[in-house]
Enzyme design. Structure first.
Site, PDB file in Angstrom:
ATOM      1  N   LYS A 145     -30.631  24.973  13.091  1.00 34.11           N
ATOM      2  CA  LYS A 145     -31.180  24.471  14.352  1.00 34.11           C
ATOM      3  C   LYS A 145     -30.798  25.393  15.515  1.00 34.11           C
ATOM      4  O   LYS A 145     -31.643  25.815  16.290  1.00 34.11           O
ATOM      5  CB  LYS A 145     -30.664  23.054  14.654  1.00 34.11           C
ATOM      6  N   ARG A 203     -19.878  30.879   9.380  1.00 30.87           N
ATOM      7  CA  ARG A 203     -20.472  31.051  10.721  1.00 30.87           C
ATOM      8  C   ARG A 203     -19.431  31.460  11.760  1.00 30.87           C
ATOM      9  O   ARG A 203     -18.310  31.001  11.763  1.00 30.87           O
ATOM     10  CB  ARG A 203     -21.086  29.719  11.140  1.00 30.87           C
TER      11      ARG A 203
END
Ligand code: AP5
Ligand code: MG
Ligand code: ZN
Length: 215
Positions: A13, A127
């Site tokens: 997203k 990440r």
């Protein structure tokens, strides 16, 4: 144009929202980013949210809906909004309808990023983001072009999220399944949901989203 990017933690997203901001002049409204900023600043909202986020549970509906309303009011009426990580419960979906109606905005698309849950833990634990500009990266899937230097701002400091560990990710996934996935039918009834294969390459996902925005 106002759109929602919907998908479990690690679906992409934020990655896709950042690209739409750059390519289309839209604005990313990420409740996760807003809450992390509040935690960092030590505001009353941040103090309330910190432990909840570290556990991977959801912050109260009232808090996040208030944040979204404030952000919308702070941006130009003609700037498109990309809702990233909001709404996440049926109550938030209802609030968003009211928030948009009050401001004369209309929701055009809900884009569901369809991903294989097994891949999400690897995505999330790999990440990291630039501490200067917030650009997102991944140890394996999206490294800076020059190691240790942000592509976008040249910064050399990076950070990782405290909730990006396997145990918290499992709770975040469970919260998504229990509370967020069930809101999809609300939008399906309105005929505004499009599904995108979130397992494709990052660029291909962007292209698929852009096709939907043009439709
Ligand atoms: P939030 O910040 O929204 O986290 P999340 O929903 O868990 O989603 P993520 O940000 O982890 O995933 P993403 O889909 O943005 O993935 P990304 O693009 O980074 O929320 C955090 C917490 O805040 C919540 O747990 C809750 O406590 C609270 N909160 C927030 N909003 C709330 C709300 N509305 N109500 C209540 N509480 C709320 O991608 C992940 C990684 O994968 C990146 O490294 C990226 O480079 C890589 N990647 C992306 N796409 C691909 C691809 N196609 N192929 C390979 N790698 C890819
Ligand atoms: Mg995100
Ligand atoms: Zn940067």
């Amino acid at each position: 144009m106002n759109i929602i990017l919907l998908g479990p933690p690690g679906a992409g997203k934020g990655t896709q929202a950042q690209r739409l901001v750059e390519g289309h002049g839209m604005r990313q409204l990420s409740t996760g980013d807003m809450l992390r900023a509040a935690v960092k600043a030590g505001t009353p909202v941040g103090l309330q949210a910190k432990a909840v986020m570290e556990r991977g549970e959801l912050v109260s509906d009232g808090i996040v809906s208030a944040l979204i309303g404030e952000e919308l009011d702070a941006m130009g009426a003609d700037t498109g909004a990309i809702f990233d990580g909001y709404p996440r419960t049926a109550a938030q979906a209802e609030s968003l309808d009211a928030i948009l109606a009050e401001r004369g905005r209309k929701l055009e698309h809900v884009i569901e990023l369809d991903v294989d849950e097994d891949a999400l833990v690897e995505r999330i634990t790999g990440r990291f983001t630039c501490a200067g500009c917030g650009k997102g990266y991944h140890d394996k899937f999206e490294q800076p072009r020059l190691a240790g230097t942000c592509d976008k701002c040249g910064g050399t400091e990076f950070k990782r999220r405290p909730d990006d560990n396997e145990e918290t990710v499992r709770t975040r996934l469970a919260e998504y399944r229990a509370k967020t996935a069930p809101i999809l039918p609300i939008y399906e009834e309105r005929g505004i949901v499009s599904r995108v294969n979130g397992m494709a390459d990052i660029d291909d996902v962007t292209r698929a989203i852009e096709r939907i925005l043009r439709s």
